[in-house]
Write a protein that holds these residues in place. Structure first.
Motif, short mmCIF file in Angstrom:
data_model
loop_
_atom_site.label_atom_id
_atom_site.label_comp_id
_atom_site.label_asym_id
_atom_site.label_seq_id
_atom_site.Cartn_x
_atom_site.Cartn_y
_atom_site.Cartn_z
N ARG A 14 0.83 -1.21 0.00
CA ARG A 14 0.00 0.00 0.00
C ARG A 14 0.86 1.26 0.00
N LEU A 15 1.95 1.24 0.76
CA LEU A 15 2.84 2.40 0.80
C LEU A 15 3.49 2.65 -0.57
N VAL A 16 3.89 1.56 -1.24
CA VAL A 16 4.49 1.71 -2.57
C VAL A 16 3.48 2.28 -3.56
N ARG A 17 2.26 1.78 -3.52
CA ARG A 17 1.23 2.31 -4.41
C ARG A 17 0.92 3.77 -4.09
N MET A 18 0.92 4.11 -2.81
CA MET A 18 0.69 5.50 -2.43
C MET A 18 1.81 6.39 -2.93
N ALA A 19 3.07 5.93 -2.80
CA ALA A 19 4.21 6.71 -3.29
C ALA A 19 4.12 6.88 -4.81
N GLY A 20 3.75 5.81 -5.52
CA GLY A 20 3.60 5.94 -6.96
C GLY A 20 2.52 6.92 -7.34
N GLY A 21 1.39 6.89 -6.65
CA GLY A 21 0.32 7.84 -6.94
C GLY A 21 0.73 9.28 -6.67
N VAL A 22 1.45 9.51 -5.58
CA VAL A 22 1.90 10.87 -5.26
C VAL A 22 2.90 11.36 -6.29
N PHE A 23 3.80 10.49 -6.74
CA PHE A 23 4.75 10.89 -7.78
C PHE A 23 4.04 11.21 -9.09
N MET A 24 2.98 10.47 -9.40
CA MET A 24 2.22 10.78 -10.61
C MET A 24 1.55 12.15 -10.49
N VAL A 25 1.00 12.45 -9.32
CA VAL A 25 0.42 13.78 -9.10
C VAL A 25 1.48 14.86 -9.21
N ALA A 26 2.68 14.58 -8.67
CA ALA A 26 3.77 15.54 -8.77
C ALA A 26 4.17 15.79 -10.23
N GLY A 27 4.19 14.73 -11.03
CA GLY A 27 4.52 14.91 -12.44
C GLY A 27 3.50 15.75 -13.18
N VAL A 28 2.21 15.51 -12.90
CA VAL A 28 1.17 16.31 -13.54
C VAL A 28 1.24 17.77 -13.08
N ALA A 29 1.48 17.96 -11.77
CA ALA A 29 1.58 19.33 -11.25
C ALA A 29 2.77 20.08 -11.83
N PHE A 30 3.85 19.38 -12.12
CA PHE A 30 5.02 20.05 -12.72
C PHE A 30 4.79 20.32 -14.20
N PHE A 31 4.02 19.46 -14.85
CA PHE A 31 3.78 19.65 -16.28
C PHE A 31 2.89 20.86 -16.55
N LEU A 32 1.97 21.19 -15.64
CA LEU A 32 1.04 22.29 -15.87
C LEU A 32 1.75 23.63 -16.05
N PRO A 33 2.68 24.06 -15.16
CA PRO A 33 3.36 25.34 -15.41
C PRO A 33 4.23 25.33 -16.66
N VAL A 34 4.83 24.18 -16.97
CA VAL A 34 5.64 24.10 -18.20
C VAL A 34 4.75 24.29 -19.43
N PHE A 35 3.61 23.61 -19.42
CA PHE A 35 2.68 23.73 -20.54
C PHE A 35 2.13 25.16 -20.65
N TRP A 36 1.76 25.74 -19.52
CA TRP A 36 1.18 27.08 -19.56
C TRP A 36 2.20 28.11 -20.03
N THR A 37 3.43 28.03 -19.54
CA THR A 37 4.46 28.97 -19.98
C THR A 37 4.75 28.82 -21.46
N THR A 38 4.81 27.58 -21.94
CA THR A 38 5.03 27.36 -23.37
C THR A 38 3.90 27.96 -24.19
N PHE A 39 2.68 27.74 -23.74
CA PHE A 39 1.53 28.31 -24.45
C PHE A 39 1.57 29.83 -24.46
#
Length: 222
Positions: free
Chosen positions: A116-141
């Motif tokens: 469960r902890l590994v799955r939770m860590a994977g989910g949080v890292f996926m959220v972190a990746g999406v959160a980092f992609f948003l400012p990159v995408f917005w600045t590019t746009f």
């Protein structure tokens, strides 16, 4: 691939992406001055980041931190918040991944808790990746939109900086590492992770009909 190997690879990819995210966050190379017509001197290049702006002139670079955060545009403030949230999410997921991985000795007796902890860590890292992609995408746009906008003066036009390209790769690494971590923690928990040796090894052999018959014959001769 064994579950442990998937977890280790996913964790290493996620950590590498997080470290790259820290560098991208601090780098002042998100936007660079565009050379449009004769409005800009070629010997001067302006670099803009989330925290500072730099001026490169005749081989000399001078950087200055933004005086006030409230005076920045809403786009820059949004990018700051999302990048910081992404890094905080990654920082929170690291200890979860270390504790939950099979190759660590934490919570050895509770296999389901580690998964469960590994799955939770994977989910949080996926959220972190999406959160980092948003400012990159917005600045590019925003950079592309302003570049082709005729109402924006040429001296204020910008081009894509190298930090945006690196930021896209960083977001993909955190997202891919999170997916691998989640998949590594979703393996069936009933399967033993290590070979079993000793007196209890091979219980199926003892219950096999042939083995039972051989045991009866031995007792008959005795």
């Amino acid at each position: 691939m064994p579950t442990t190997g998937v977890q280790v690879i996913g964790f290493l990819v996620s950590i590498t992406g997080w470290v790259g995210g820290v560098l991208v966050c601090a780098a002042p190379y998100w936007r660079v001055s565009a050379f449009v017509g004769d409005e800009l001197v070629v010997s001067e290049v302006v670099w803009e980041g989330l925290w500072m702006t730099c001026l490169s002139q005749l081989g000399r670079i001078q950087c200055k931190v933004y005086d006030s955060a409230l005076a920045l545009s809403g786009s820059t403030q949004f990018c700051r918040v999302m990048v910081i949230l992404s890094l905080l999410f990654g920082l929170f997921a690291m200890p979860l991944g270390v504790i939950g991985m099979k190759c660590t000795h934490c919570l050895e007796g509770v296999r389901d808790a580690k998964a469960r902890l590994v799955r939770m860590a994977g989910g949080v890292f996926m959220v972190a990746g999406v959160a980092f992609f948003l400012p990159v995408f917005w600045t590019t746009f925003a950079v592309i939109r302003d570049f082709y906008d005729t109402n924006v003066p040429p001296p204020r036009k910008r081009e894509l900086g190298p930090a945006l390209y690196l930021g896209g790769g960083v977001a993909c690494m955190m997202l891919a590492g999170g997916v691998l971590l989640y998949q590594g923690g979703s393996a069936p928990s009933g399967a033993p992770s290590k070979p079993f040796f000793g007196k209890g090894a091979g219980p199926a052999k003892d219950n096999h009909p042939t083995a039972v018959a051989e045991g009866k014959q031995d007792r008959a001769y005795v």
